[in-house]
Design an enzyme around this catalytic site. Structure first.
Site, PDB file in Angstrom:
ATOM      1  N   ASP A 104       0.925  -1.533   0.106  1.00 29.05           N
ATOM      2  CA  ASP A 104      -0.056   0.076   0.151  1.00 29.05           C
ATOM      3  C   ASP A 104       0.802   1.186  -0.111  1.00 29.05           C
ATOM      4  OD1 ASP A 104       0.582   0.209   2.587  1.00 29.05           O
ATOM      5  OD2 ASP A 104      -1.156  -0.772   3.461  1.00 29.05           O
ATOM      6  N   HIS A 119       6.799  -7.520  -1.285  1.00 31.03           N
ATOM      7  CA  HIS A 119       5.619  -7.989  -2.328  1.00 31.03           C
ATOM      8  C   HIS A 119       5.212  -6.872  -3.364  1.00 31.03           C
ATOM      9  CE1 HIS A 119       4.522 -11.141   1.027  1.00 31.03           C
ATOM     10  NE2 HIS A 119       5.674 -11.615   0.403  1.00 31.03           N
ATOM     11  N   CYS A 127       3.576  -5.058 -17.107  1.00 30.65           N
ATOM     12  CA  CYS A 127       2.649  -5.909 -18.203  1.00 30.65           C
ATOM     13  C   CYS A 127       3.219  -7.106 -17.829  1.00 30.65           C
ATOM     14  CB  CYS A 127       2.943  -5.202 -19.763  1.00 30.65           C
ATOM     15  SG  CYS A 127       4.706  -5.818 -20.335  1.00 30.65           S
ATOM     16  N   GLY A 186       2.373  -6.910  13.103  1.00 32.89           N
ATOM     17  CA  GLY A 186       1.047  -7.049  12.181  1.00 32.89           C
ATOM     18  C   GLY A 186       1.254  -8.129  11.377  1.00 32.89           C
ATOM     19  N   PRO A 213      -2.013  -8.178  18.158  1.00 33.42           N
ATOM     20  CA  PRO A 213      -3.137  -8.567  18.941  1.00 33.42           C
ATOM     21  C   PRO A 213      -3.308 -10.109  19.126  1.00 33.42           C
ATOM     22  CG  PRO A 213      -4.173  -7.110  17.363  1.00 33.42           C
ATOM     23  CD  PRO A 213      -2.647  -7.570  17.077  1.00 33.42           C
TER      24      PRO A 213
END
Ligand code: OAD
Length: 243
Positions: A104, A119, A127, A186, A213
């Site tokens: 992101d 990644h 392409c 995370g 968590p």
């Protein structure tokens, strides 16, 4: 939150810190993770239908549109206090590297200057046949075609069954081997090769800290485990370090 003096001293005296992040760091920005029951992307979609080269060959329109939907989600969202705390952390130690499995770009938007993207990045387009890097295209066909070779365009992300970008992986392993402190934040730590990085850090003598968590394969080998959301925990940690 009160932190142990030993933890703060170790972090403050570290020469090199490396952080591995996964989808959990962006969860508080409203970006879905992959493997969580109910909310994770892989609870609603099958990765083999959307995130493999053969899925793209089979149904390029479906795959392109799914990634366009994810791109829009990211464009409409922002880095959260967890990303900002990581960017601030960088200023507190001599050497600091973010290794991310996320596509992101939020670490860079938050101000982190050394980010290794394992990644790829969903905002970049290449392409399918020749991996030409493409910035502009005509979209009267979905997926659009490469202006150079006419093959279909796809996001510049790593799909299942594809290799990671070689230099990024080499640099990530080197930073992991050399760091004094390694934070796994995370990530469910199940997708290789990223999942091995916490072990490599530990084997090479780093202090291993986990922020998540939930319990993961990293948990039982970590020196410190904080079962808290990154966007709450990291600003507190960085505040404690900076004062
Ligand atoms: P996962 O979805 O597997 O794991 C997300 C982790 O974030 C879980 O362990 C959650 O407990 C944790 N988490 C959730 N909310 C959090 C929060 N607020 N703060 C901290 N942690 C939180 O995502 P990844 O480990 O990133 O690859 O998955 C790795 C790779 O698998 C992805 O890069 C993607 C995926 O398939 C490809 O698409 C190739």
């Amino acid at each position: 939150m009160v932190f142990s003096t030993l933890l703060l001293e170790t972090l403050n005296s570290a020469q090199k810190v490396a952080v591995l992040t996964g989808a959990g760091i962006s969860a508080e920005s409203g970006i879905p993770t992959f493997r969580e029951a109910q909310t994770g992307l892989w609870s609603k979609y099958r990765p083999e239908d959307l995130a493999t080269p053969s899925a793209f060959r089979r149904d390029p329109k479906l795959v392109w549109e799914w990634y366009q939907w994810r791109r829009q989600l990211i464009e409409q969202s922002n880095p959260n206090p967890g990303h900002h705390a990581i960017a601030q952390f960088e200023g507190l130690v001599p050497s600091f590297t973010v290794i991310t499995q996320n596509v992101d770009g939020f670490h860079q938007s938050a101000g982190s200057s050394t980010v290794i993207e394992l990644h790829g990045n969903i905002m970049r387009t290449i392409c399918f046949d020749n991996r030409h890097k493409i910035d502009e295209w005509d979209d009267y066909e979905i997926p659009p075609r490469c202006p150079i070779c006419r093959s279909y365009l796809r996001p510049d992300v790593v799909w299942f069954g594809e290799g990671l970008p070689k230099t990024a992986l080499e640099n990530a392993i080197q930073e992991t081997r050399e760091c004094n402190v390694f934070l796994a934040i995370g990530t469910s730590a199940v997708v290789e090769p990223a999942a091995s990085l916490p072990w490599i850090a530990k084997e090479n003598g780093a202090l291993l800290i986990e922020v998540n968590p939930n319990t993961t394969p990293v948990t039982r080998n970590a020196d410190y485990v904080f079962h808290k959301p990154a966007g709450e925990f990291l600003p507190e940690l960085v505040h404690a370090l900076a004062t």
